[in-house]
Design an enzyme around this catalytic site. Structure first.
Site, PDB file in Angstrom:
ATOM      1  N   GLU A  33      10.026   3.115  11.007  1.00  0.00           N
ATOM      2  CA  GLU A  33      11.424   2.708  11.167  1.00  0.00           C
ATOM      3  C   GLU A  33      11.973   2.137   9.850  1.00  0.00           C
ATOM      4  O   GLU A  33      11.245   1.401   9.153  1.00  0.00           O
ATOM      5  CB  GLU A  33      11.458   1.585  12.205  1.00  0.00           C
ATOM      6  CG  GLU A  33      12.551   1.722  13.248  1.00  0.00           C
ATOM      7  CD  GLU A  33      12.446   0.546  14.202  1.00  0.00           C
ATOM      8  OE1 GLU A  33      13.332  -0.329  14.127  1.00  0.00           O
ATOM      9  OE2 GLU A  33      11.469   0.509  14.979  1.00  0.00           O
ATOM     10  N   GLU A  85     -10.865  -9.487  -8.249  1.00  0.00           N
ATOM     11  CA  GLU A  85     -11.666  -8.897  -7.171  1.00  0.00           C
ATOM     12  C   GLU A  85     -11.687  -7.379  -7.317  1.00  0.00           C
ATOM     13  O   GLU A  85     -12.097  -6.662  -6.415  1.00  0.00           O
ATOM     14  CB  GLU A  85     -11.119  -9.308  -5.808  1.00  0.00           C
ATOM     15  CG  GLU A  85      -9.685  -8.903  -5.549  1.00  0.00           C
ATOM     16  CD  GLU A  85      -9.285  -9.106  -4.094  1.00  0.00           C
ATOM     17  OE1 GLU A  85      -9.846  -8.406  -3.239  1.00  0.00           O
ATOM     18  OE2 GLU A  85      -8.414  -9.959  -3.840  1.00  0.00           O
ATOM     19  N   CYS A 119      -8.383 -13.187  -3.493  1.00  0.00           N
ATOM     20  CA  CYS A 119      -7.274 -13.590  -4.379  1.00  0.00           C
ATOM     21  C   CYS A 119      -7.442 -14.971  -4.983  1.00  0.00           C
ATOM     22  O   CYS A 119      -6.543 -15.458  -5.661  1.00  0.00           O
ATOM     23  CB  CYS A 119      -5.962 -13.558  -3.608  1.00  0.00           C
ATOM     24  SG  CYS A 119      -5.642 -11.978  -2.862  1.00  0.00           S
ATOM     25  N   ASN A 157      -0.928   0.590   7.942  1.00  0.00           N
ATOM     26  CA  ASN A 157       0.019  -0.537   7.890  1.00  0.00           C
ATOM     27  C   ASN A 157      -0.117  -1.430   6.667  1.00  0.00           C
ATOM     28  O   ASN A 157       0.851  -2.063   6.249  1.00  0.00           O
ATOM     29  CB  ASN A 157      -0.150  -1.411   9.133  1.00  0.00           C
ATOM     30  CG  ASN A 157       0.346  -0.693  10.357  1.00  0.00           C
ATOM     31  OD1 ASN A 157       0.953   0.382  10.247  1.00  0.00           O
ATOM     32  ND2 ASN A 157       0.097  -1.260  11.525  1.00  0.00           N
ATOM     33  N   THR A 161       1.638  -3.125   1.306  1.00  0.00           N
ATOM     34  CA  THR A 161       1.433  -4.441   0.687  1.00  0.00           C
ATOM     35  C   THR A 161       0.561  -4.345  -0.575  1.00  0.00           C
ATOM     36  O   THR A 161       0.055  -5.348  -1.056  1.00  0.00           O
ATOM     37  CB  THR A 161       0.815  -5.466   1.685  1.00  0.00           C
ATOM     38  OG1 THR A 161      -0.458  -4.981   2.127  1.00  0.00           O
ATOM     39  CG2 THR A 161       1.703  -5.677   2.886  1.00  0.00           C
ATOM     40  N   SER A 211      -5.844 -12.048   9.325  1.00  0.00           N
ATOM     41  CA  SER A 211      -5.667 -12.572   7.964  1.00  0.00           C
ATOM     42  C   SER A 211      -4.455 -13.501   7.879  1.00  0.00           C
ATOM     43  O   SER A 211      -4.473 -14.502   7.170  1.00  0.00           O
ATOM     44  CB  SER A 211      -5.568 -11.437   6.943  1.00  0.00           C
ATOM     45  OG  SER A 211      -4.314 -10.790   6.995  1.00  0.00           O
ATOM     46  N   HIS A 254       0.500 -17.995  -2.867  1.00  0.00           N
ATOM     47  CA  HIS A 254      -0.074 -16.660  -2.977  1.00  0.00           C
ATOM     48  C   HIS A 254       0.773 -15.745  -2.099  1.00  0.00           C
ATOM     49  O   HIS A 254       1.081 -16.088  -0.958  1.00  0.00           O
ATOM     50  CB  HIS A 254      -1.530 -16.666  -2.503  1.00  0.00           C
ATOM     51  CG  HIS A 254      -2.029 -15.281  -2.251  1.00  0.00           C
ATOM     52  ND1 HIS A 254      -2.072 -14.334  -3.241  1.00  0.00           N
ATOM     53  CD2 HIS A 254      -2.446 -14.649  -1.110  1.00  0.00           C
ATOM     54  CE1 HIS A 254      -2.515 -13.196  -2.737  1.00  0.00           C
ATOM     55  NE2 HIS A 254      -2.746 -13.355  -1.444  1.00  0.00           N
ATOM     56  N   LYS A 263       7.558 -17.630   5.722  1.00  0.00           N
ATOM     57  CA  LYS A 263       6.945 -18.252   6.907  1.00  0.00           C
ATOM     58  C   LYS A 263       6.030 -19.413   6.515  1.00  0.00           C
ATOM     59  O   LYS A 263       5.866 -20.361   7.277  1.00  0.00           O
ATOM     60  CB  LYS A 263       6.148 -17.213   7.703  1.00  0.00           C
ATOM     61  CG  LYS A 263       7.059 -16.206   8.376  1.00  0.00           C
ATOM     62  CD  LYS A 263       6.315 -15.323   9.330  1.00  0.00           C
ATOM     63  CE  LYS A 263       7.290 -14.377  10.015  1.00  0.00           C
ATOM     64  NZ  LYS A 263       6.644 -13.461  10.934  1.00  0.00           N
ATOM     65  N   ASN A 332       1.630  -7.133  -4.053  1.00  0.00           N
ATOM     66  CA  ASN A 332       0.544  -8.110  -4.141  1.00  0.00           C
ATOM     67  C   ASN A 332      -0.297  -7.841  -5.393  1.00  0.00           C
ATOM     68  O   ASN A 332      -0.788  -6.734  -5.584  1.00  0.00           O
ATOM     69  CB  ASN A 332      -0.331  -7.999  -2.874  1.00  0.00           C
ATOM     70  CG  ASN A 332      -1.296  -9.163  -2.718  1.00  0.00           C
ATOM     71  OD1 ASN A 332      -1.435  -9.992  -3.600  1.00  0.00           O
ATOM     72  ND2 ASN A 332      -1.969  -9.219  -1.570  1.00  0.00           N
ATOM     73  N   SER A 366      -8.924 -14.346   0.812  1.00  0.00           N
ATOM     74  CA  SER A 366      -9.566 -14.042   2.081  1.00  0.00           C
ATOM     75  C   SER A 366     -11.063 -14.292   2.034  1.00  0.00           C
ATOM     76  O   SER A 366     -11.676 -14.287   0.958  1.00  0.00           O
ATOM     77  CB  SER A 366      -9.307 -12.579   2.444  1.00  0.00           C
ATOM     78  OG  SER A 366      -7.967 -12.425   2.806  1.00  0.00           O
TER      79      SER A 366
END
Ligand code: HMG
Length: 418
Positions: A33, A85, A119, A157, A161, A211, A254, A263, A332, A366
């Protein structure tokens, strides 16, 4: 007190790829969408590297550019740390490749190697460099902290990112961006939210929803311990009041994707609200209904999400939005993401705006490792001047040379030892 004063960031250099995908095109290509990536995740573009680039080339570029721009001699560096990483060799550190740049100078006395945990490696490197400078092993020279990554995901998905980039930072005393001493709130735990067990693949295994919860829970924990530490410092100085977002003029995070950061800022406000009582801030009015919600449920409650985003919108616009410029357009950058946010914030605000302010920084990797810490911007936040070009070793012992020219064009001289 023999510590050097105000250890922190003296200069930064940022690299991002010249090529990018427009996220609107990616939405069409992936048949999702309209708005899912651009509005839902808050991403407009995603940078990607050419096939001639790898983690070493990205890091070589930022280090070389930083040294050229500051015009420091290569032997002025006594420590070089890399956080990444993006592993292309299970043994040989990216740091060893960067030593190539120092070859002509003959300087091989440079501590530090690579640090890896998703990260978080860039932040671990920054802390290592600062710790070195405040230790008996410090020999008076500068440190370089380099972080960089190429973030790629399999089709699905997580793919929008992705991103790529690198940041190099010159660390030293009397920095215009000084790390605030004793103020690091850290949270570490064992989680399988994002990890790379398949060494033959560049792609991580990701549990996206988990995550996000891990990130927010780590943010809560780090903020709580940061606040306890600063309040303790305040108490010793005779100040007895709670620390809130009002005490952070700017807050950077981050940034796996920009919506996550909005958020997260909202989540900090929620923390302030939950630890306030009765006579609360006007901004918290829409939040009362959520005061008694069980903590576990607060991570997934959509009504709370909406109320928090509304209550924190002005604060987000003032304290955080400007830091998202690079992340919005590039995606990212993993270890370098937080420092790309710092660079974006600095380039948006004038030195006068920033002077004297506190910048909070939340680093998340993570697996998981996270810290919340802060920088204090000096009152005189004008750019730092470094030694002039040229190797002073070419001068006769005892010769005077131009050390720096300040913002008022005043010249400061130093003398080569006899
Ligand atoms: P998803 O399946 O696209 O999620 O995966 P979604 O369907 O829930 O959509 C995301 C948001 O877009 C939702 O908003 C939707 O409503 C909205 P929310 O309800 O959450 O506010 N949306 C739309 N909005 C407007 N118009 C539309 C539309 N459609 C949907 N048409 C996910 C998203 C982030 C999970 C996925 O991309 C992913 O797995 N990413 C990788 C993992 C990640 O970034 N995690 C973040 C925290 S972990 C971290 O930061 C560490 C990391 O950097 C790695 C490291 O440490 O090295 C990742």
């Amino acid at each position: 007190d023999t510590w050097p004063k105000d250890v922190g960031i003296l200069a930064m250099e940022v690299y991002f790829p010249a090529q990018y995908v427009d996220q609107t095109d990616l939405e069409k290509y992936n048949n999702v969408e309209a708005g899912k990536y651009t509005v839902g995740l808050g991403q407009t573009h995603m940078g990607f590297c050419s096939v001639q680039e790898d983690i070493n080339s990205l890091c070589l570029t930022v280090v070389q550019r930083l040294m050229e721009r500051t015009q420091l001699p290569w032997d002025a560096v006594g420590r070089l740390e890399v956080g990444t990483e993006t592993i292309i060799d299970k043994s040989k550190a990216v740091k060893t490749v960067l030593m190539e740049l120092f070859q002509d100078s003959g300087n091989t006395d440079i501590e530090g190697i690579d640090t890896t945990n998703a990260c978080y490696g860039g932040t671990a490197s920054l802390f290592n460099a600062a710790n070195w400078m405040e230790s008996s092993y410090w020999d008076g020279r500068y440190a370089l902290v380099v972080c960089g990554d190429i973030a790629v995901y399999p089709n699905g998905n997580a793919r929008p990112t992705g991103g790529a980039g690198a940041v190099a930072m010159l660390i030293g005393p009397k920095a215009p961006l000084a790390l605030e001493q004793g103020l690091r709130g850290t949270h570490m735990e064992n989680a399988y939210d994002f990890y790379k067990p398949n060494l033959a693949s560049e792609y991580p295994m990701v549990d996206g929803k988990l995550s996000i919860q891990c990130y927010l829970r780590a943010l809560d924990r780090c903020y709580t311990s940061y606040r306890q530490k600063i309040q303790k410092q305040w108490k010793q100085a005779g100040i007895d009041r709670p620390f809130t977002l009002d005490d952070l003029q700017y807050m950077i995070f981050h940034t796996p994707f920009c919506k996550m950061v909005q958020k997260s800022l909202a989540r900090l406000m929620f923390n302030d609200f939950r630890s306030s009582s009765g006579d609360t801030h006007a901004l918290y009015q829409g939040l009362e209904a959520f005061r008694e919600l069980k903590l576990e449920d607060t991570y997934t409650n959509k009504d709370l999400d909406k109320a928090l985003l509304k209550a924190s919108l002005d604060t987000f616009n003032k304290k955080t939005k400007a830091s998202l410029y690079l992340s919005t357009h590039n995606g990212n950058m993993y270890t370098s993401s937080l420092y790309g946010c710092l660079a974006s914030l600095l380039s948006h605000h004038s030195a006068q705006d920033l002077a004297g302010s506190r910048i909070g920084a939340f680093s998340y990797g993570s697996g998981l490792a996270a810290s919340l810490f802060s920088f204090r911007v000096s009152q005189d936040a004008s750019p730092v001047n470094f030694s002039p070009p040229g190797d002073t070793n070419n001068l006769f012992p005892g010769t005077w040379y131009l050390e720096r020219v300040d913002e008022m064009h005043r010249r400061k001289y130093a003398r080569r030892p006899i």
